[in-house]
Scaffold this motif. Structure first.
Motif, short mmCIF file in Angstrom:
data_model
loop_
_atom_site.label_atom_id
_atom_site.label_comp_id
_atom_site.label_asym_id
_atom_site.label_seq_id
_atom_site.Cartn_x
_atom_site.Cartn_y
_atom_site.Cartn_z
N GLU A 1 -14.17 -4.28 -10.88
CA GLU A 1 -13.36 -3.91 -12.04
C GLU A 1 -11.91 -4.32 -11.84
OE1 GLU A 1 -12.84 0.41 -12.62
OE2 GLU A 1 -14.07 0.64 -10.83
N VAL A 2 -11.22 -4.49 -12.95
CA VAL A 2 -9.83 -4.93 -12.93
C VAL A 2 -8.92 -3.70 -12.97
CG1 VAL A 2 -8.05 -6.25 -14.13
CG2 VAL A 2 -10.41 -7.07 -14.11
N ILE B 1 0.81 -1.22 0.00
CA ILE B 1 0.00 0.00 0.00
C ILE B 1 0.84 1.26 0.00
CG2 ILE B 1 -1.97 -1.12 1.11
CD1 ILE B 1 -1.15 0.25 3.73
N ALA B 2 2.16 1.14 0.08
CA ALA B 2 3.03 2.31 0.18
C ALA B 2 2.78 3.36 -0.91
CB ALA B 2 4.50 1.90 0.20
N PRO B 3 2.72 2.98 -2.22
CA PRO B 3 2.51 4.00 -3.25
C PRO B 3 1.18 4.73 -3.11
CG PRO B 3 3.28 1.95 -4.22
CD PRO B 3 2.90 1.64 -2.80
N ILE B 4 0.16 4.04 -2.61
CA ILE B 4 -1.15 4.67 -2.44
C ILE B 4 -1.12 5.61 -1.25
CG2 ILE B 4 -3.59 4.23 -1.89
CD1 ILE B 4 -3.34 1.61 -3.43
N VAL B 5 -0.57 5.15 -0.13
CA VAL B 5 -0.50 6.00 1.06
C VAL B 5 0.29 7.28 0.77
CG1 VAL B 5 0.39 6.14 3.42
CG2 VAL B 5 -0.79 4.07 2.66
N GLU B 6 1.39 7.14 0.02
CA GLU B 6 2.21 8.31 -0.31
C GLU B 6 1.44 9.33 -1.12
OE1 GLU B 6 5.62 6.82 -2.29
OE2 GLU B 6 6.44 5.81 -0.50
N GLN C 1 -4.36 5.49 -10.55
CA GLN C 1 -5.17 6.70 -10.51
C GLN C 1 -6.65 6.42 -10.29
OE1 GLN C 1 -3.50 9.66 -10.42
NE2 GLN C 1 -5.51 10.33 -9.67
N LYS C 2 -7.15 5.34 -10.90
CA LYS C 2 -8.56 4.98 -10.73
C LYS C 2 -8.87 4.69 -9.26
CE LYS C 2 -10.23 2.44 -13.95
NZ LYS C 2 -10.57 1.28 -14.84
N VAL C 3 -7.95 4.00 -8.59
CA VAL C 3 -8.13 3.71 -7.17
C VAL C 3 -8.07 4.98 -6.35
CG1 VAL C 3 -7.17 2.47 -5.18
CG2 VAL C 3 -7.18 1.39 -7.45
N LEU C 4 -7.08 5.81 -6.63
CA LEU C 4 -6.91 7.06 -5.88
C LEU C 4 -8.12 7.98 -6.06
CD1 LEU C 4 -3.16 7.65 -6.68
CD2 LEU C 4 -4.11 7.20 -4.41
N ASN C 5 -8.63 8.05 -7.29
CA ASN C 5 -9.81 8.89 -7.53
C ASN C 5 -10.99 8.41 -6.70
OD1 ASN C 5 -8.36 10.37 -9.38
ND2 ASN C 5 -9.22 9.36 -11.17
N TYR C 6 -11.16 7.11 -6.65
CA TYR C 6 -12.30 6.57 -5.89
C TYR C 6 -12.13 6.82 -4.39
CZ TYR C 6 -15.99 3.45 -4.33
OH TYR C 6 -17.12 2.95 -3.73
N LEU C 7 -10.92 6.64 -3.89
CA LEU C 7 -10.70 6.79 -2.45
C LEU C 7 -10.85 8.24 -1.99
CD1 LEU C 7 -7.65 4.43 -1.76
CD2 LEU C 7 -10.09 3.98 -1.48
N THR C 8 -10.60 9.18 -2.87
CA THR C 8 -10.63 10.59 -2.45
C THR C 8 -11.94 11.28 -2.81
OG1 THR C 8 -9.46 11.17 -4.50
CG2 THR C 8 -8.14 10.89 -2.51
N GLY D 1 -21.52 3.36 8.28
CA GLY D 1 -21.34 4.55 7.45
C GLY D 1 -20.18 4.56 6.51
N ALA D 2 -19.36 3.53 6.49
CA ALA D 2 -18.17 3.56 5.64
C ALA D 2 -18.44 3.02 4.25
CB ALA D 2 -17.05 2.73 6.28
N ARG D 3 -17.68 3.53 3.29
CA ARG D 3 -17.58 2.86 2.00
C ARG D 3 -16.57 1.73 2.20
NH1 ARG D 3 -15.46 6.71 -2.32
NH2 ARG D 3 -14.06 7.19 -0.61
N VAL D 4 -16.92 0.54 1.80
CA VAL D 4 -16.03 -0.61 1.95
C VAL D 4 -15.48 -0.99 0.58
CG1 VAL D 4 -15.82 -2.99 2.73
CG2 VAL D 4 -17.34 -1.41 3.95
N VAL D 5 -14.16 -1.03 0.48
CA VAL D 5 -13.49 -1.27 -0.79
C VAL D 5 -12.59 -2.49 -0.65
CG1 VAL D 5 -11.94 -0.31 -2.54
CG2 VAL D 5 -13.46 1.21 -1.23
N ALA D 6 -12.74 -3.45 -1.54
CA ALA D 6 -11.80 -4.58 -1.63
C ALA D 6 -10.75 -4.21 -2.67
CB ALA D 6 -12.52 -5.86 -2.02
N LEU D 7 -9.51 -4.14 -2.26
CA LEU D 7 -8.42 -3.68 -3.13
C LEU D 7 -7.42 -4.81 -3.35
CD1 LEU D 7 -6.91 -1.42 -4.65
CD2 LEU D 7 -5.89 -0.76 -2.46
N ASN D 8 -6.93 -4.90 -4.60
CA ASN D 8 -6.01 -5.98 -4.97
C ASN D 8 -6.65 -7.33 -4.70
OD1 ASN D 8 -3.46 -5.81 -6.25
ND2 ASN D 8 -2.51 -6.86 -4.53
N ALA D 9 -7.95 -7.37 -4.85
CA ALA D 9 -8.73 -8.56 -4.48
C ALA D 9 -8.39 -9.73 -5.39
CB ALA D 9 -10.22 -8.24 -4.55
N ARG D 10 -8.35 -10.90 -4.80
CA ARG D 10 -7.99 -12.09 -5.57
C ARG D 10 -8.66 -13.32 -4.97
NH1 ARG D 10 -4.85 -14.86 -2.14
NH2 ARG D 10 -3.50 -13.72 -0.67
N ILE D 11 -8.90 -14.30 -5.83
CA ILE D 11 -9.33 -15.62 -5.40
C ILE D 11 -8.53 -16.61 -6.24
CG2 ILE D 11 -11.24 -17.25 -5.17
CD1 ILE D 11 -13.15 -14.87 -5.11
#
Length: 395
Positions: A193-194, A68-73, A378-385, A138-148
């Motif tokens: 989405e992928v 998660i380092a690049p996203i947190v930064e 960027q798609k992830v960052l846009n959604y999170l913010t 009240g939270a938006r719940v996001v599954a990130l880097n999700a895999r099965i």
């Protein structure tokens, strides 16, 4: 009303498991490996709820905490909270400017989760009450880097009625591949989405510079129980072909350092053996790296990486790190948890423990491994913010 009844039933079942496991939890809490995590997760010791924050990341262990380092930064001045499962995950997460906690066992989440805004759950950390309580509070719940994984999907599908309920609490699923997307949809997930594997965006670098020893340097990286024996046999056989080769052994779990050290000394009495903690030298035939945080530094001076965790049904480890430094990678065939990452790495040999000596010979004529691919965060960052204040819901 039906969901509330299921919540109570699920909590009751989890409480029964907790009661049954209580004596073992007490016993294991005295082991060095679990001395911090078990008291925090199961007994609430030194593990208070988060203070107000903007985005809460839940990761399992070291790999996800680093991913998660690049996203947190890029989230700038957002207030970040991070929950973890393991001690190594806690240490990695503590390097961020963030509140860090161990995720409590599920029955305690009723009292621990307050009013989050956005909760981001990494990979396959599918804890029902984490999703459910975050969503209803009240939270938006996001599954990130999700895999099965291929191996896990049949089990998930047999329990699809349960995962349909769990995934209905999830507002967005950002998954690693088209195969993962199809599996999540089959389990009832919406808004999938992928985006690719976020580990491709990691900044991988050495933290220290060591002089490369003479000869062919082989690092046996992140090895597990039962793997070292086969690797040592393969190395001994390869040394007859290449007497200048050296082996650096890096066990995955620090509690195994002493045991692996004894195994090496017993297996190769004819070779010189050192322990890194005692000598800080890489000049012996075999060196046990009984320290944490050195792998990237060793990849930087190694010619070949034998990547552990895939010679037994463990699932493999991240190949991007050795590939970044151009190591020629040898690994096992049971790397099912890392299959998506291996798609981006070229010049990898997959073999059994019995085939390691031949793979080492083949590596002499192979080009270095390299990474081919990237991921757009960027798609992830846009959604999170966007819509940072979450949702307004009631239990």
């Amino acid at each position: 009303m039906r969901n509330v009844a299921f919540d109570l039933f699920y909590t009751l079942v989890a409480a029964v498991f907790y009661a049954v496991a209580f004596p073992l939890l007490l016993l294991f809490s005295f082991k060095k490996k679990y001395r911090d995590s078990i008291p925090a997760r199961f007994f609430g010791i030194k593990n208070p709820p988060f203070q107000p924050h903007d985005i809460w990341f839940h990761v399992c262990s070291l790999g996800e905490a680093k991913a998660i380092a690049p996203i947190v930064e890029k989230l700038g001045n957002k207030k970040i909270a991070i929950s973890v499962i393991t001690h190594t995950g806690y240490e990695a997460a503590s390097k961020y400017v963030a509140q860090v906690r161990y995720l409590p066992y599920e029955i305690w989440l009723w009292f621990w989760i307050e009013r989050p805004k956005t909760v981001v759950v990494l990979e396959a950390e599918f804890w029902y009450l984490l999703f459910r309580l975050a969503h209803t509070r009240g939270a938006r719940v996001v599954a990130l880097n999700a895999r099965i994984s291929d191996r896990s999907f049949p089990k998930y599908y047999r329990m699809r009625w349960f995962y349909r309920i769990l995934l209905s609490q999830c507002d967005r699923v950002f998954c690693q591949s088209a195969e993962d997307m199809a599996r999540f949809i089959a389990l009832g997930a919406a808004n999938v989405e992928v985006v690719g594997n976020i580990k491709l965006s990691q900044k991988i670098e050495a933290t220290k510079h060591y002089e490369k020893p003479t000869g062919t340097v082989i690092v046996a990286a992140s090895t597990h129980e039962g793997e070292e024996e086969g690797i040592l046999r393969g190395f001994i056989a390869y040394r007859e072909h290449n007497p200048s080769a050296r082996l650096l052994v890096v066990p995955r779990h620090p509690e195994r350092f002493a045991k692996v050290g004894e195994l090496i000394e017993k297996s190769v009495p004819q070779m010189s053996v050192e322990r890194w903690s005692q000598s800080q030298s890489l000049e012996s035939d075999i060196v046990l790296i009984d320290a944490m945080g050195e792998l990237n530094n060793l990849y930087a001076i190694s010619d070949v990486a034998i990547l552990g965790g895939a010679f037994a049904p463990i699932g493999g480890h991240n190949p991007l790190e050795p590939a970044t430094f151009g190591c020629k990678i040898i690994t096992g065939e049971q790397m099912f948890l890392q299959r998506e990452l291996f798609k981006y790495v070229s010049h990898v040999q997959f073999t059994s423990l019995e085939g390691i000596a031949d793979a080492l010979k083949n590596a002499e004529t192979m080009p270095p491994s390299q990474i081919n691919g990237s991921v757009d965060l960027q798609k992830v960052l846009n959604y999170l913010t966007e819509n940072e204040n979450g949702k307004t819901k009631s239990v």
